[in-house]
Design an enzyme around this catalytic site. Structure first.
Site, PDB file in Angstrom:
ATOM      1  N   CYS A 131       0.808  -1.224   0.000  1.00 28.02           N
ATOM      2  CA  CYS A 131       0.000   0.000   0.000  1.00 28.02           C
ATOM      3  C   CYS A 131       0.838   1.270   0.000  1.00 28.02           C
ATOM      4  CB  CYS A 131      -0.919   0.024   1.226  1.00 28.02           C
ATOM      5  SG  CYS A 131      -2.321  -1.099   1.090  1.00 28.02           S
ATOM      6  N   ILE A 132       1.554   1.515   1.096  1.00 26.69           N
ATOM      7  CA  ILE A 132       2.122   2.841   1.341  1.00 26.69           C
ATOM      8  C   ILE A 132       3.133   3.268   0.263  1.00 26.69           C
ATOM      9  CG2 ILE A 132       3.154   4.357   3.080  1.00 26.69           C
ATOM     10  CD1 ILE A 132       0.480   3.124   3.913  1.00 26.69           C
TER      11      ILE A 132
END
Length: 437
Positions: free
Chosen positions: A274-275
């Site tokens: 994600c990040i």
């Protein structure tokens, strides 16, 4: 209420619906287990024949999902298949497939598009299709909607389309699929109603928003918030280090403020699915509107520079001992992207290993969650995890703490390592052989 919408909602509420989950990984499997546990029949569909065979044998290679859970789901009706024709049997189709970036940091939508194309011939009236993969605002409308309607079905009337982003946090003992609130947006109000019926029995709190675009943007904002704040604290780390200040001490102190501050800690770079990836979905889409996302791009630059920063700290430490990196033996502690999991996706540890090898260092790793270095899309090392014994630690010229797993014996490492490069702030007390990175 239309007859089709009413019957779809009723079937979901009575738990008579067959739930189809496409993509049986870190997101799809916990969702499967949740639906199975509350009495739904679940069919899993995946392109990976080995994974399907393993799941049907009651086994799973994701560390935090026990084989016993998979075996229990099999015993109560769960089945996995590579046959996309069976999508026609499902009343709900939930897409949990990867959305990585390509080498130009642009969205790779091939998994979503290929999955949509694979199920397209088997869509039928009454189904609800939900995309959970993180993506740019507009994906559901631009990519899924035309494919779902290609065969003559009408979204909102006889088939229903929603976007509901996954929020899994592997290895976090405080949350599970059921307890993490679920954001959902529908293409039409009818789609939203059917989507809520799909999720509200499995998830404690469903959070409806006005559109699929709003739901897509919600997921991006959550992850951009983290990426930007981690970028900020990583930049602060460099400034604090130059000034002789311990950034971890500063963050701990700032975190005592009971309002207006959230603690984010620096590290060796960003990892996970994600990040490091999701912010660039918005950056890419914003260009279509003539906009530049400067905060996102700047934080991306800072975070991507962290493995090089750790490498430079390692070289400084070796230099102080009269050693070159070339020919030195370096042990990397922790190669999963975060503590206490076996998830290697986008792990900065791997980039650090590659940087060391490129400079002529002899690299090894120790990770209790990753016994053998796995095959990855872009990286490979023919290595297995080193045992953390006093004798073994002492054989290395330096140890880099990259991922702070709880299973490591940090005192043993401190006693026997010649040099420690600590990128996680695990060693707070200063020591001559410990460098903060």
């Amino acid at each position: 209420m239309s007859d089709q919408k009413q019957s779809s909602i009723a079937k979901l509420k009575r738990k008579e619906a067959l739930i189809g989950i496409l993509g049986l990984g870190y997101v799809g499997l916990p969702l499967m287990l949740r639906y199975n546990a509350i009495g739904y029949r679940v069919l899993g569909i995946d392109i990976d024949a080995d994974k399907v065979e393993q799941l049907n044998a009651g086994q799973c290679d994701i560390e935090h999902i026990p084989n016993e859970s998979i075996a229990a789901a099999r015993a109560s009706g769960f089945q996995a298949t590579t046959d996309f024709r069976r999508a026609s049997e499902c009343d709900a189709l939930i897409l949990c497939v990867p959305t990585p970036l390509n080498k130009y940091r642009e969205p790779d939508m091939s998994f979503v598009i290929n999955t949509a194309d694979s199920i397209k011939p088997y869509l039928r009236p009454g189904q609800v299709v939900s995309l959970e993969s993180t993506t740019y605002p507009g994906t559901t409308e631009e990519e899924l909607l035309p494919r779902v309607q290609e065969g003559g079905l009408v979204v909102g009337e006889n088939i229903f389309l929603v976007y509901s982003p996954e929020r899994e946090d592997p290895g976090n003992p405080n949350f599970e699929t059921r307890t993490i609130p679920k954001v959902i947006g529908g293409h039409t109000p009818a789609c939203l109603e059917v989507g809520i019926a799909l999720y509200d029995q499995a998830i404690d709190q469903v959070v409806p928003v006005s559109s699929t675009k709003a739901a897509e943007m919600t997921k991006l904002l959550e992850n951009i918030h983290r990426a930007v704040n981690i970028g900020l604290v990583n930049e602060m780390k460099i400034v604090a280090d130059r000034m002789g200040i311990d950034i971890f001490e500063v963050v701990d102190a700032a975190a005592t403020k009971p309002f207006g501050f959230t603690a984010y800690y620096p590290g060796p770079g960003l990892g996970g699915h994600c990040i490091p990836i999701d912010p660039f979905y918005l950056t890419w889409k914003a260009r279509e509107y003539g906009l530049h996302t400067r905060f996102i791009e700047l934080s991306g630059e800072v975070n991507r520079a962290m493995p090089e920063y750790v490498l430079n700290k390692l070289m400084d430490g070796l230099n102080d001992s009269g050693k070159a990196l070339k020919g030195s033996r370096i042990l990397v502690l922790g190669i999963a992207y975060k503590k206490n999991v076996d998830d290697m996706r986008e792990s900065p540890s791997v980039e650090i290993m590659e940087l060391i090898a490129a400079k002529g260092g002899i690299v090894a790793y120790s990770d209790p969650h990753v016994p053998v270095f796995p095959k990855m899309r872009e990286h490979h090392f023919e290595l297995g995890s080193e045992a953390l014994t006093a004798e073994n630690i002492a054989r290395f010229d330096a140890v880099i703490l990259a991922t702070d797993h709880d299973k490591f014996n940090y005192e043993l490492v401190k006693q026997h390592a010649k040099l420690i490069v600590d990128s996680r702030g695990k060693y707070r007390a200063p020591a001559p052989h410990i460098i903060k990175a």
